[in-house]
Design a protein around this motif. Structure first.
Motif, mmCIF file in Angstrom:
data_model
loop_
_atom_site.group_PDB
_atom_site.id
_atom_site.type_symbol
_atom_site.label_atom_id
_atom_site.label_comp_id
_atom_site.label_asym_id
_atom_site.label_seq_id
_atom_site.Cartn_x
_atom_site.Cartn_y
_atom_site.Cartn_z
ATOM 1 N N PHE A 1 0.835 -1.204 0.000
ATOM 2 C CA PHE A 1 0.000 0.000 0.000
ATOM 3 C C PHE A 1 0.867 1.250 0.000
ATOM 4 N N PHE A 2 0.488 2.206 -0.857
ATOM 5 C CA PHE A 2 1.144 3.526 -0.865
ATOM 6 C C PHE A 2 0.079 4.595 -0.994
ATOM 7 N N ALA A 3 0.190 5.649 -0.188
ATOM 8 C CA ALA A 3 -0.684 6.817 -0.318
ATOM 9 C C ALA A 3 0.183 8.063 -0.213
ATOM 10 N N GLY A 4 0.081 8.934 -1.207
ATOM 11 C CA GLY A 4 0.874 10.157 -1.173
ATOM 12 C C GLY A 4 0.939 10.799 -2.546
ATOM 13 N N ASN A 5 1.680 11.897 -2.606
ATOM 14 C CA ASN A 5 1.860 12.617 -3.855
ATOM 15 C C ASN A 5 2.815 11.853 -4.770
ATOM 16 N N PHE A 6 2.458 11.727 -6.051
ATOM 17 C CA PHE A 6 3.326 11.040 -7.002
ATOM 18 C C PHE A 6 4.396 12.016 -7.505
ATOM 19 N N LYS A 7 5.215 12.517 -6.608
ATOM 20 C CA LYS A 7 6.272 13.443 -7.002
ATOM 21 C C LYS A 7 7.583 12.680 -7.176
ATOM 22 N N TYR B 1 -8.728 2.590 4.224
ATOM 23 C CA TYR B 1 -7.985 1.991 3.116
ATOM 24 C C TYR B 1 -6.667 1.381 3.591
ATOM 25 N N GLN B 2 -6.048 1.986 4.598
ATOM 26 C CA GLN B 2 -4.792 1.432 5.107
ATOM 27 C C GLN B 2 -4.990 0.029 5.681
ATOM 28 N N GLN B 3 -6.187 -0.270 6.149
ATOM 29 C CA GLN B 3 -6.427 -1.575 6.780
ATOM 30 C C GLN B 3 -6.357 -2.732 5.787
ATOM 31 N N VAL B 4 -6.455 -2.446 4.483
ATOM 32 C CA VAL B 4 -6.352 -3.538 3.512
ATOM 33 C C VAL B 4 -4.907 -3.987 3.346
ATOM 34 N N ALA B 5 -3.958 -3.191 3.842
ATOM 35 C CA ALA B 5 -2.540 -3.431 3.577
ATOM 36 C C ALA B 5 -1.965 -4.524 4.466
ATOM 37 N N ASP B 6 -1.201 -5.410 3.853
ATOM 38 C CA ASP B 6 -0.314 -6.273 4.639
ATOM 39 C C ASP B 6 0.914 -5.474 5.038
ATOM 40 N N ILE B 7 1.363 -4.616 4.127
ATOM 41 C CA ILE B 7 2.515 -3.755 4.400
ATOM 42 C C ILE B 7 2.285 -2.405 3.733
ATOM 43 N N ILE B 8 2.480 -1.333 4.494
ATOM 44 C CA ILE B 8 2.473 0.023 3.944
ATOM 45 C C ILE B 8 3.918 0.404 3.613
ATOM 46 N N ASP C 1 0.889 9.003 9.807
ATOM 47 C CA ASP C 1 -0.413 8.412 9.500
ATOM 48 C C ASP C 1 -0.313 6.900 9.348
ATOM 49 N N SER C 2 0.764 6.443 8.735
ATOM 50 C CA SER C 2 0.939 5.005 8.526
ATOM 51 C C SER C 2 1.122 4.276 9.850
ATOM 52 N N LEU C 3 1.895 4.848 10.748
ATOM 53 C CA LEU C 3 2.099 4.211 12.054
ATOM 54 C C LEU C 3 0.813 4.205 12.868
ATOM 55 N N PHE C 4 0.006 5.262 12.744
ATOM 56 C CA PHE C 4 -1.264 5.305 13.473
ATOM 57 C C PHE C 4 -2.196 4.189 13.007
ATOM 58 N N SER C 5 -2.049 3.746 11.769
ATOM 59 C CA SER C 5 -2.916 2.690 11.230
ATOM 60 C C SER C 5 -2.667 1.343 11.885
ATOM 61 N N ARG C 6 -1.513 1.200 12.559
ATOM 62 C CA ARG C 6 -1.107 -0.057 13.209
ATOM 63 C C ARG C 6 -0.749 -1.150 12.216
ATOM 64 N N ARG C 7 -0.574 -0.803 10.951
ATOM 65 C CA ARG C 7 -0.162 -1.781 9.958
ATOM 66 C C ARG C 7 1.366 -1.798 9.869
ATOM 67 N N PRO C 8 1.980 -2.937 9.480
ATOM 68 C CA PRO C 8 3.430 -2.980 9.288
ATOM 69 C C PRO C 8 3.874 -1.914 8.280
ATOM 70 N N LEU C 9 4.986 -1.261 8.583
ATOM 71 C CA LEU C 9 5.456 -0.148 7.760
ATOM 72 C C LEU C 9 6.897 -0.345 7.336
ATOM 73 N N ILE C 10 7.151 -0.137 6.039
ATOM 74 C CA ILE C 10 8.502 -0.068 5.487
ATOM 75 C C ILE C 10 8.726 1.384 5.054
ATOM 76 N N LEU D 1 15.567 16.353 6.191
ATOM 77 C CA LEU D 1 15.330 17.333 7.255
ATOM 78 C C LEU D 1 14.001 17.157 7.968
ATOM 79 N N ILE D 2 13.056 16.434 7.366
ATOM 80 C CA ILE D 2 11.698 16.419 7.914
ATOM 81 C C ILE D 2 11.061 15.043 7.773
ATOM 82 N N PRO D 3 10.499 14.511 8.859
ATOM 83 C CA PRO D 3 9.726 13.264 8.744
ATOM 84 C C PRO D 3 8.384 13.589 8.084
ATOM 85 N N HIS D 4 8.067 12.913 6.994
ATOM 86 C CA HIS D 4 6.841 13.220 6.276
ATOM 87 C C HIS D 4 5.614 12.739 7.046
ATOM 88 N N ILE D 5 4.524 13.480 6.888
ATOM 89 C CA ILE D 5 3.308 13.193 7.640
ATOM 90 C C ILE D 5 2.754 11.812 7.318
#
Length: 296
Positions: free
Chosen positions: A117-123, A186-193, A213-222, A205-209
């Protein structure tokens, strides 16, 4: 807008707090292909940025690394206040979420599928193209995987072309936009974010928001390994696994390891995540502004 704030600070002699959410000096990559007019406008904005940073009574920064960068490159000795990003939550309860299995089927997948799962700006420096490249390679190697992409942006054509070239449309669900209050569902469908930000001056310089949000979902995060993020969320906590940014080989290895060791991940603790609720961050900022004499 900093222009309005500067005007009021000069005319009405009001104290001026500048909350930094971007540093133009670190975005030179984005103007390489710009027109002459756009480059001239960018040069004017750079001058304004320097003036703002030197004029503000207080600069809100997201990290100690950002503070050090501004002091070094803008020769400013303003008062700094640490104003971290966080999550737009005021409760640990996720509220009533839609049925996960039904949402997975609505996306066109099976409930037995393993989903990235990925959510964010496609920059360019968001790294979504690295994730899609690695995903395509893993599927072509025989791994049974699906991918959910939420977002849009400058790299969207390249992402779509990569998926089309690999003939993996059936393996990818792409949603351009959702409301913020739908993200957790939507994050709940993820095995891994996956938060695959590329190596870039601003990312250092900055941890992205999206990490919060991903950690708050309680799903495994890479996530990409940046010291500014590791300082907040060390791997030893068990809620996150890091890979080297801009390194597709390491991302591929980390995804494979994580899929094989999914039980290694533990949700971030309630006590810790509460410190990143915006409500608590704002309360802390107000206390600091009072100490600085900015507000009574």
């Amino acid at each position: 807008d900093s222009t309005v704030a500067l005007f009021l600070s000069r005319v009405a002699r009001q104290k001026f707090i500048h909350d930094i959410h971007g540093i133009l000096r670190l975005q030179r990559e984005y103007v390489k292909q710009a027109s002459l007019k756009e480059k001239c406008y960018y040069a004017l904005l750079l001058r304004q940025e320097r003036y703002v940073f030197r004029s503000a009574d207080i600069l809100n920064v997201n990290s100690d690394e950002m503070k050090a960068y501004i002091e070094t490159h803008f020769q400013t000795r303003q008062n700094f206040v640490l104003a971290r990003d966080g999550v737009l939550r005021d409760s640990l309860s996720p509220g009533k979420l839609p049925d996960r299995d039904r949402l997975v089927r609505d996306l066109g997948f099976s409930v037995k599928d393993r989903i990235l799962f990925f959510a964010g700006n496609f920059k360019e420096f968001g790294g979504v193209q690295d994730l899609v490249d690695v995903f395509c390679e893993l599927v072509q190697l025989g791994l049974s995987l699906k991918l959910v992409l939420i977002g849009s942006g400058q790299m969207e054509p390249a992402v779509k072309n990569r998926i089309s070239e690999s003939d993996l449309h059936a393996h990818v669900a792409h949603i351009k936009k959702i409301r913020y209050d739908q993200l957790l569902a939507y994050q709940q469908v993820a095995d891994i974010i996956v938060c695959p930000d590329r190596k870039n001056g601003y990312n250092e310089l900055i941890p992205h928001i999206k990490v919060f949000d991903s950690l708050f979902s309680r799903r495994p995060l890479i996530a990409s390994r940046f010291p500014v993020v590791e300082a907040l969320f060390p791997e030893s906590e068990g809620c996150i696994k890091y890979f080297e940014p801009s390194n597709q080989a390491d991302l591929k290895k980390t995804i494979r390891w994580s899929l094989d060791h999914i039980n290694h991940f533990r949700p971030v603790s309630d006590r810790y995540i509460k410190t990143f609720f915006y409500k608590n961050i704002v309360k802390s900022l107000i206390r600091e502004y009072k100490v600085q004499g900015i507000i009574l």
